[in-house]
Design an enzyme around this catalytic site. Structure first.
Site, PDB file in Angstrom:
ATOM      1  N   ASP A   1     -12.283   9.959  -6.457  1.00 35.62           N
ATOM      2  CA  ASP A   1     -11.887   8.819  -7.291  1.00 35.62           C
ATOM      3  C   ASP A   1     -12.343   9.141  -8.712  1.00 35.62           C
ATOM      4  OD1 ASP A   1     -12.293   5.180  -6.922  1.00 35.62           O
ATOM      5  OD2 ASP A   1     -11.113   6.429  -8.286  1.00 35.62           O
TER       6      ASP A   1
ATOM      7  N   HIS B   1       0.404   3.480 -10.482  1.00 38.36           N
ATOM      8  CA  HIS B   1      -0.599   3.979  -9.520  1.00 38.36           C
ATOM      9  C   HIS B   1       0.091   4.715  -8.365  1.00 38.36           C
ATOM     10  CE1 HIS B   1      -3.824   3.738  -6.557  1.00 38.36           C
ATOM     11  NE2 HIS B   1      -4.601   3.013  -7.310  1.00 38.36           N
TER      12      HIS B   1
ATOM     13  N   ARG C   1       0.828  -7.008  -9.576  1.00 43.45           N
ATOM     14  CA  ARG C   1       1.268  -6.291  -8.369  1.00 43.45           C
ATOM     15  C   ARG C   1       1.434  -7.217  -7.168  1.00 43.45           C
ATOM     16  NH1 ARG C   1      -3.678  -2.708  -5.774  1.00 43.45           N
ATOM     17  NH2 ARG C   1      -5.356  -4.223  -6.079  1.00 43.45           N
TER      18      ARG C   1
ATOM     19  N   ARG D   1       0.852  -1.198   0.000  1.00 43.73           N
ATOM     20  CA  ARG D   1       0.000   0.000   0.000  1.00 43.73           C
ATOM     21  C   ARG D   1       0.884   1.242   0.000  1.00 43.73           C
ATOM     22  NH1 ARG D   1      -4.727   0.745  -1.669  1.00 43.73           N
ATOM     23  NH2 ARG D   1      -5.603  -0.967  -0.417  1.00 43.73           N
TER      24      ARG D   1
ATOM     25  N   GLU E   1      -2.247   9.229 -10.884  1.00 43.48           N
ATOM     26  CA  GLU E   1      -1.809   8.005 -11.537  1.00 43.48           C
ATOM     27  C   GLU E   1      -1.722   8.159 -13.047  1.00 43.48           C
ATOM     28  OE1 GLU E   1      -4.969   6.267  -8.332  1.00 43.48           O
ATOM     29  OE2 GLU E   1      -4.677   5.067 -10.158  1.00 43.48           O
TER      30      GLU E   1
HETATM   31  O1  TA6 Z   1      -6.921   4.216  -8.632  1.00 42.11           O
HETATM   32  C1  TA6 Z   1      -8.027   4.448  -7.880  1.00 42.11           C
HETATM   33  C2  TA6 Z   1      -8.621   3.118  -7.456  1.00 42.11           C
HETATM   34  O2  TA6 Z   1      -9.025   2.383  -8.555  1.00 42.11           O
HETATM   35  C3  TA6 Z   1      -9.749   3.335  -6.450  1.00 42.11           C
HETATM   36  O3  TA6 Z   1     -10.990   2.986  -6.973  1.00 42.11           O
HETATM   37  C4  TA6 Z   1      -9.345   2.518  -5.231  1.00 42.11           C
HETATM   38  O4  TA6 Z   1      -9.923   1.299  -5.201  1.00 42.11           O
HETATM   39  C5  TA6 Z   1      -7.836   2.464  -5.389  1.00 42.11           C
HETATM   40  O5  TA6 Z   1      -7.627   2.332  -6.747  1.00 42.11           O
HETATM   41  C6  TA6 Z   1      -7.099   1.430  -4.582  1.00 42.11           C
HETATM   42  O6  TA6 Z   1      -7.349   0.165  -5.017  1.00 42.11           O
HETATM   43  P1  TA6 Z   1      -6.803  -1.096  -4.190  1.00 42.11           P
HETATM   44  O7  TA6 Z   1      -7.232  -2.302  -4.996  1.00 42.11           O
HETATM   45  O8  TA6 Z   1      -5.293  -0.959  -4.153  1.00 42.11           O
HETATM   46  O9  TA6 Z   1      -7.376  -1.030  -2.826  1.00 42.11           O
END
Ligand code: TA6
Length: 304
Positions: A216, A172, A102, A76, A275
């Site tokens: 988002d 991301h 990932r 994260r 991103e």
């Molecule tokens: O990039 C934004 C997003 O798609 C959000 O919708 C949110 O879910 C974030 O990514 C994080 O996703 P994750 O699967 O890492 O919890």
């Protein structure tokens, strides 16, 4: 990876006083990069750049204090690599969000010191029996990063199959900020976007982006550079890109932050994701043998 393999990895790709592979948690191997320009760490788990700190700068990337560092879980923070799809799988909700690379272990293909003493590291992953169950295509995916006072990241997708396929994805990136109330994001003014917090409604960005709640958004049809201006840290972070026509801005805010186990309740105040993506309709059709490069260039600049 056992100790002998780690020794061999350092013999082949380690660079004296600049790049060393280390096991920081059980089975979790990173490249620890230190050069005259900056420090950075890159995990083989996910081909994941976890930190980047240029000399005389605060860390540029954010990493959660609650992040996982184990098999099957995404880290994260830093720069997760989303591929071969962005967000939920287009047709199968049982497949992992943001694809499967990932949480997979990548291999090293190259490392070098460049003339300006910056450090270049190339990692790759290719299809396997495991990946074919999730996505029936043969591929090679490379993450090529160069660490200097700027961070340059290329994600190179190659179709190794004899039939065409379409892929999407993202670099991301999670950015470290002084406070979410201190930042403005420039470069998306007047841009259409999909607001995922408003059931996917389409809107147009009015002025700079400021984050005042859960955010988002997929900004569409944009190749523009973005700038995160941080009045608290007296710096701006420039993010330029290639091979991408969409940009995503994300902050989970209070409720979503609380629901995520690998995210501290108050940590939404100190991070924002801007991103570099191939998301929504900006997916890439690749003919057999052809390649696509998604590139993000991250440039911090002090305003002092
Ligand atoms: O990039 C934004 C997003 O798609 C959000 O919708 C949110 O879910 C974030 O990514 C994080 O996703 P994750 O699967 O890492 O919890």
């Amino acid at each position: 990876m056992n100790n002998t393999e780690l020794v061999k990895l350092n013999q082949k790709y380690g660079i004296r006083d600049q790049l060393e592979f280390k096991e920081i948690f059980e089975g979790f191997i990173i490249a620890d990069i230190r050069n005259p320009h900056a420090e950075a760490t890159v995990a083989l788990h996910g081909g994941h750049i976890m930190s980047f700190k240029p000399r005389d700068h605060e860390p540029v990337l954010w990493l959660s204090r609650n992040s996982h560092f184990k098999a099957g879980k995404a880290v994260r923070g830093g720069v997760p690599v989303c591929w071969p799809w962005f967000a939920d799988h287009p047709t199968d909700p049982d497949k992992p969000a943001h694809g499967f690379v990932r949480t997979a272990i990548w291999s090293v293909s190259e490392s070098e010191t460049l003339k300006d003493e910056s450090t270049r590291l190339k990692l790759f992953i290719s299809d396997s029996e495991e990946t074919m169950k999730l996505w029936p295509h043969r591929f090679r995916l490379e993450m090529d990063c160069t660490v200097s006072d700027i961070l340059r990241i290329k994600l190179i997708s190659t179709n190794m199959d004899n039939t065409p396929f379409t892929c999407g994805g993202a670099l991301h990136s999670y950015f470290n900020i002084s406070s979410i109330s201190n930042i403005l994001i420039k470069g998306l003014e007047g841009c259409p976007y999909i607001d995922k917090v408003a059931q996917g409604r389409r809107k147009v960005q009015d002025g700079c982006v400021s984050v005042k709640g859960e955010t988002d958004r997929i900004y569409l049809d944009t190749t523009a550079d973005c700038i995160i201006e941080d009045s608290g840290m007296h710096r701006r972070i420039g993010i330029s890109k290639n091979g991408s026509r969409t940009t995503v801005v994300w902050n989970p805010w209070i409720d979503k932050a609380r629901k995520m186990k690998d995210f501290g309740n108050d940590e939404y105040k100190r991070m924002v994701c801007v991103e570099t993506t191939n998301a929504d309709t900006d997916v890439i059709p690749l003919a057999p043998g052809s390649t696509h490069t998604l590139e993000s260039i991250i440039r911090p600049e002090s305003l002092n």
